[in-house]
Design a protein around this motif. Structure first.
Motif: not given
Length: 413
Positions: A249-266
């Motif tokens: 999607a052209g936003h490689i820096s957001l990959g880590g942030l997206l992975l952190s999202a499920w840790s928060i809800s977890s």
């Protein structure tokens, strides 16, 4: 026997006499658990300029952790936790130093790879020892369940913090800073934990005619390990596909942030789930949680915006910590006497091997076919293994004493 935990139970668990020291020490020892491997990967990549070499070295460390978890667990069951932990921390210092020297000397892969394996192998399994300590210090019931839930939730927090710290430290003047800090935290925390009076007082259970398979001699334990494997495989697929989707999607820096999202809800849902787990019966809970995890993962395959992907990751993440807590609690029902620490080591190994399988296949899929297929494979793998766990559910139920099964059935009504 209670199968849920209230907030008061968390407070009771963490203030159990004799547990405060081990809890604090284990926090320090386990903080870098998601940091050392990633820091080593980034360090090797900065030194060699090759992600291929870095990935190979990182995989060697991961295999070391998988093997070391079982070996250390078995030793701690037979000798108590103090001596094995002190020996492994000493060896970790030696092998980590050797690994850093090899990277600095730009040694060939055939040198760095076995050293990385030995670093992973000697990472002290404080998590296994800490989990077993709850069973010794806290009677069966909701307070002990809260202790297990705390272990799973704290691990999720470390998996949120670890990658972020690694990313920050690799930008330091020396790229190996993250490796050194992570290893030092492990050594200090594990030594502190091992020398705590409560931990030193642990004596191995007297078990006659120990079986060669150890904890895996129990069919129910093999089923729990299978559930943990499916859990790891599903996560492995997603951990590769999410950054790939962000890059596409052209936003490689957001990959880590997206992975952190499920840790928060977890973490958030993990606390709530421990208060009212469902299904009540453990032999039903294992396949239900893994199956639900697989089904929710299918939603990630819907091709749309990164905002949708982030929201879906929050939803999928709700079933991460509940599974980790359930694996830990299930050990109590199925592990043979005197093998609790090794049994938890097998869970760690199963998840680690699953991660490696999922990541390797997902990497091929995202590169040659697409991220949606990788997400579909993640969900499909979770559902497939959940079906196998469902078919084997009787082995978990058989591990529960008859009087406990009656009590569980009554509680479920």
């Amino acid at each position: 026997m209670s199968h849920s935990a209230r907030l008061a139970d968390y407070r009771a668990a963490l203030t159990t006499p004799g547990m405060r020291g081990p809890v604090v020490a284990s926090l320090l020892a386990r903080l870098p658990i998601a940091m050392v491997g990633l820091s080593m990967l980034l360090y090797v990549q900065r030194s060699t300029g090759s992600f291929a070499i870095a990935g190979l070295v990182s995989a060697g460390s991961l295999v070391g952790v998988a093997v070391g978890a079982v070996v250390q667990g078995r030793l701690m069951d037979r000798l108590g936790p103090t001596r094995p932990l002190l020996v492994t921390t000493g060896l970790l210092a030696v092998f980590a130093t050797a690994a850093i020297i090899s990277v600095e000397a730009k040694a060939p892969v055939v040198v760095m790879l076995p050293l990385a394996f030995l670093v992973g192998f000697t990472e002290p399994m404080v998590g296994s020892a800490s989990r077993a300590l709850w069973a010794r210090m806290v009677p069966p019931g909701s307070t002990r369940l809260a202790g297990y839930a705390y272990e799973a939730i704290s691990m999720e927090v470390f998996f949120i913090l670890g990658p972020g710290l690694s990313g920050l430290l690799v930008a330091a003047p020396w790229a190996g800073t993250g490796v050194v800090i992570g290893v030092v935290c492990m050594i200090v925390g594990a030594t502190w934990f091992a020398l705590n009076p409560t931990v030193r007082a642990v004596r191995p259970a007297v078990v006659e005619n120990r079986k060669l398979l150890g904890a895996l001699a129990s069919p129910g334990m093999r089923t729990v390990a299978l559930a943990a494997l499916g859990f790891g495989v599903t996560i492995g697929f997603i951990e590769v596909a999410v950054p790939a989707a962000a890059a596409n999607a052209g936003h490689i820096s957001l990959g880590g942030l997206l992975l952190s999202a499920w840790s928060i809800s977890s973490v958030v849902f993990g606390v709530l789930y421990a208060m009212r787990p469902f299904p009540k019966s453990m032999h039903l809970r294992l396949p239900a949680l893994l199956g639900g995890f697989g089904a929710l993962s299918l939603l990630l395959a819907i091709p749309t915006t990164l905002i949708w992907l982030g929201l879906t990751m929050l939803l999928v993440g709700t079933l991460v910590t509940p599974q980790a807590t359930t694996h830990s609690a299930a050990i109590e029902q199925v592990a043979p006497k005197g093998t609790a620490t090794e049994a938890f080591g097998w869970v760690i190994t199963a998840v680690t091997v699953g991660l490696a399988i999922g990541q390797s296949i997902s990497g091929y899929l995202v590169e040659h076919i697409g991220t949606s297929v990788a997400f579909l494979a993640a969900g499909g793998a979770g559902l497939l293994v959940a079906t196998a766990v469902w078919l084997l559910r009787g082995t978990v139920a058989a591990g529960v004493p008859a009087e406990t099964r009656v009590e569980m059935d009554l509680a479920a009504r």
